[in-house]
Design a protein around this motif. Structure first.
Motif, PDB file in Angstrom:
ATOM      1  N   SER A   1      33.220 -16.306  36.132  1.00 45.14           N
ATOM      2  CA  SER A   1      32.937 -15.784  34.798  1.00 45.14           C
ATOM      3  C   SER A   1      34.221 -15.870  33.988  1.00 45.14           C
ATOM      4  O   SER A   1      35.309 -16.035  34.542  1.00 45.14           O
ATOM      5  CB  SER A   1      32.417 -14.339  34.848  1.00 45.14           C
ATOM      6  OG  SER A   1      33.384 -13.480  35.412  1.00 45.14           O
TER       7      SER A   1
ATOM      8  N   THR B   1      32.516 -12.303  30.886  1.00 48.77           N
ATOM      9  CA  THR B   1      31.313 -12.845  30.254  1.00 48.77           C
ATOM     10  C   THR B   1      30.970 -14.204  30.844  1.00 48.77           C
ATOM     11  O   THR B   1      31.843 -14.943  31.301  1.00 48.77           O
ATOM     12  CB  THR B   1      31.509 -12.974  28.727  1.00 48.77           C
ATOM     13  OG1 THR B   1      30.308 -13.448  28.121  1.00 48.77           O
ATOM     14  CG2 THR B   1      32.636 -13.930  28.378  1.00 48.77           C
ATOM     15  N   THR B   2      29.689 -14.522  30.835  1.00 47.70           N
ATOM     16  CA  THR B   2      29.280 -15.903  31.063  1.00 47.70           C
ATOM     17  C   THR B   2      29.535 -16.677  29.775  1.00 47.70           C
ATOM     18  O   THR B   2      29.785 -16.081  28.722  1.00 47.70           O
ATOM     19  CB  THR B   2      27.783 -16.006  31.423  1.00 47.70           C
ATOM     20  OG1 THR B   2      27.000 -15.684  30.254  1.00 47.70           O
ATOM     21  CG2 THR B   2      27.426 -15.063  32.556  1.00 47.70           C
TER      22      THR B   2
ATOM     23  N   GLN C   1      24.980  -6.492  25.525  1.00 48.11           N
ATOM     24  CA  GLN C   1      26.257  -7.113  25.878  1.00 48.11           C
ATOM     25  C   GLN C   1      26.236  -8.627  25.683  1.00 48.11           C
ATOM     26  O   GLN C   1      27.213  -9.295  26.011  1.00 48.11           O
ATOM     27  CB  GLN C   1      26.617  -6.767  27.330  1.00 48.11           C
ATOM     28  CG  GLN C   1      26.889  -5.271  27.533  1.00 48.11           C
ATOM     29  CD  GLN C   1      27.431  -4.960  28.922  1.00 48.11           C
ATOM     30  OE1 GLN C   1      26.931  -5.454  29.926  1.00 48.11           O
ATOM     31  NE2 GLN C   1      28.458  -4.143  28.972  1.00 48.11           N
ATOM     32  N   ASP C   2      25.149  -9.160  25.142  1.00 47.04           N
ATOM     33  CA  ASP C   2      25.065 -10.590  24.843  1.00 47.04           C
ATOM     34  C   ASP C   2      25.639 -10.889  23.464  1.00 47.04           C
ATOM     35  O   ASP C   2      25.687 -10.020  22.594  1.00 47.04           O
ATOM     36  CB  ASP C   2      23.611 -11.059  24.842  1.00 47.04           C
ATOM     37  CG  ASP C   2      22.967 -11.047  26.215  1.00 47.04           C
ATOM     38  OD1 ASP C   2      23.676 -10.792  27.208  1.00 47.04           O
ATOM     39  OD2 ASP C   2      21.747 -11.292  26.281  1.00 47.04           O
TER      40      ASP C   2
ATOM     41  N   CYS D   1      26.715 -16.160  25.253  1.00 45.65           N
ATOM     42  CA  CYS D   1      27.607 -15.505  26.206  1.00 45.65           C
ATOM     43  C   CYS D   1      26.996 -14.163  26.604  1.00 45.65           C
ATOM     44  O   CYS D   1      26.562 -13.399  25.743  1.00 45.65           O
ATOM     45  CB  CYS D   1      28.996 -15.276  25.597  1.00 45.65           C
ATOM     46  SG  CYS D   1      29.898 -16.799  25.240  1.00 45.65           S
ATOM     47  N   ASP D   2      26.981 -13.896  27.887  1.00 43.27           N
ATOM     48  CA  ASP D   2      26.378 -12.685  28.438  1.00 43.27           C
ATOM     49  C   ASP D   2      27.476 -11.838  29.062  1.00 43.27           C
ATOM     50  O   ASP D   2      28.001 -12.173  30.122  1.00 43.27           O
ATOM     51  CB  ASP D   2      25.326 -13.083  29.484  1.00 43.27           C
ATOM     52  CG  ASP D   2      24.630 -11.887  30.126  1.00 43.27           C
ATOM     53  OD1 ASP D   2      25.004 -10.742  29.821  1.00 43.27           O
ATOM     54  OD2 ASP D   2      23.719 -12.105  30.932  1.00 43.27           O
ATOM     55  N   GLY D   3      27.858 -10.746  28.366  1.00 39.25           N
ATOM     56  CA  GLY D   3      28.878  -9.858  28.900  1.00 39.25           C
ATOM     57  C   GLY D   3      28.447  -9.269  30.226  1.00 39.25           C
ATOM     58  O   GLY D   3      27.265  -8.980  30.429  1.00 39.25           O
TER      59      GLY D   3
ATOM     60  N   SER E   1      31.953 -10.885  25.476  1.00 35.98           N
ATOM     61  CA  SER E   1      31.058 -11.910  24.945  1.00 35.98           C
ATOM     62  C   SER E   1      31.332 -12.174  23.468  1.00 35.98           C
ATOM     63  O   SER E   1      31.297 -13.326  23.020  1.00 35.98           O
ATOM     64  CB  SER E   1      29.598 -11.506  25.159  1.00 35.98           C
ATOM     65  OG  SER E   1      29.290 -10.296  24.502  1.00 35.98           O
TER      66      SER E   1
ATOM     67  N   SER F   1      20.557 -16.374  27.932  1.00 33.69           N
ATOM     68  CA  SER F   1      21.095 -15.512  28.978  1.00 33.69           C
ATOM     69  C   SER F   1      20.083 -15.392  30.111  1.00 33.69           C
ATOM     70  O   SER F   1      18.901 -15.741  29.963  1.00 33.69           O
ATOM     71  CB  SER F   1      21.429 -14.133  28.403  1.00 33.69           C
ATOM     72  OG  SER F   1      20.277 -13.539  27.823  1.00 33.69           O
TER      73      SER F   1
ATOM     74  N   GLY G   1      31.443  -5.193  28.340  1.00 31.77           N
ATOM     75  CA  GLY G   1      30.992  -6.581  28.415  1.00 31.77           C
ATOM     76  C   GLY G   1      30.710  -7.159  27.049  1.00 31.77           C
ATOM     77  O   GLY G   1      30.895  -8.353  26.820  1.00 31.77           O
ATOM     78  N   GLU G   2      30.273  -6.296  26.108  1.00 38.65           N
ATOM     79  CA  GLU G   2      29.973  -6.780  24.760  1.00 38.65           C
ATOM     80  C   GLU G   2      31.238  -7.236  24.035  1.00 38.65           C
ATOM     81  O   GLU G   2      31.185  -8.108  23.168  1.00 38.65           O
ATOM     82  CB  GLU G   2      29.252  -5.707  23.937  1.00 38.65           C
ATOM     83  CG  GLU G   2      30.064  -4.484  23.591  1.00 38.65           C
ATOM     84  CD  GLU G   2      30.084  -3.422  24.669  1.00 38.65           C
ATOM     85  OE1 GLU G   2      30.480  -2.282  24.372  1.00 38.65           O
ATOM     86  OE2 GLU G   2      29.698  -3.722  25.819  1.00 38.65           O
TER      87      GLU G   2
END
Length: 260
Positions: free
Chosen positions: A178, A112-113, A19-20, A41-43, A54, A204, A50-51
């Protein structure tokens, strides 16, 4: 100035999906010389798709670097930095809104981050939302230049948690912010200046969580970054160290060695 760069990303030993998302962009300009942009970016691992979140964020930031930033190149230095910061703040808010609407339309939660560093000359602009991190490594040491927007960091800051108790805290994976999961997002924004050769590492939490800054320095200090291939191999070795310490998350690293 010379830039050596690499990107390492892997789903890890436990997760079925990575997911990154990560990228590095480097461009040569007539007025400002070589400039660079690193993003990770980290989903959100516990949320659906999440992917997607990101990837959307990284693509939007890539487009900004390729299409928006060139329009600022004729500005004087101070105006360029102010304009770039304002532009990136607006873009992060736009990305967050688009991800939120995407999820609402499909009945899913995703986020995501986002951590990013723009370098022009000796100066940099750093953006952070969530708990991915940016490190600056020089010949002497490695240090984080972002602060986690997480419940754990808040507890540490307020003296409610000891560092040795982090791994057992039930809120260790809870973020305060987030991109895409809240009505508004306020990035942590910092500006700074590099003094001599440095390696910039965007990563991440799967990467930094089990590693000490001394280990980052030993493997990725500027004098160790002889070629991009060397850098990539050291990132891979550090990831293997994290997995050997039972890290279960995806791992992503975007590293740039800036030689002045």
């Amino acid at each position: 100035m010379n830039v050596k760069a690499c990107v390492f990303t892997d789903r890890g030993k436990v997760r079925r999906v990575n997911q990154d998302a990560a990228m590095i962009k480097v461009a040569a300009t007539r007025r400002h010389g070589r400039i660079s942009f690193a993003v990770v970016c980290d989903g959100m691992g516990g949320l659906s798709k999440g992917e997607v979140a990101s990837c959307k964020a990284v693509r939007a930031l890539e487009n900004w670097f390729c299409e928006e930033l060139p329009l600022m190149q004729n500005m004087n230095e101070e105006k360029l930095w102010d304009t770039a910061e304002t532009s990136l703040r607006r873009l992060v808010a736009k990305i967050s809104g688009e991800i939120r609407r995407y999820g609402k339309h499909r009945g899913i939660n995703l986020g995501t981050t986002l951590t990013a560093l723009l370098q022009i000359g000796h100066r940099y602009l750093a953006f952070n939302v969530g708990d991915s991190r940016l490190y600056v490594i020089d010949r002497a040491s490695a240090r984080a230049i972002t602060r986690d927007q997480s419940v754990i960091q808040d507890k540490l800051d307020r003296g409610l948690l000891r560092p040795e108790d982090i791994s057992s805290d039930p809120e260790r994976n809870v973020l305060l912010q987030s991109v895409g999961t809240a009505g508004g997002v306020e990035p942590q924004v910092t500006r700074g200046e590099f003094n001599g050769d440095v390696t910039v590492v965007a990563c991440s939490d799967g990467f930094w969580r089990t590693l000490d800054t001394s280990e980052l320095h030993d493997k990725l200090c500027p004098q160790m970054c002889v070629t991009p291939e060397d850098m990539l191999e050291e990132c891979r070795k550090l990831a293997q160290t994290a997995w050997s310490r039972k890290e279960e998350d995806n791992i992503s690293v975007a590293a740039m060695c800036l030689e002045y």
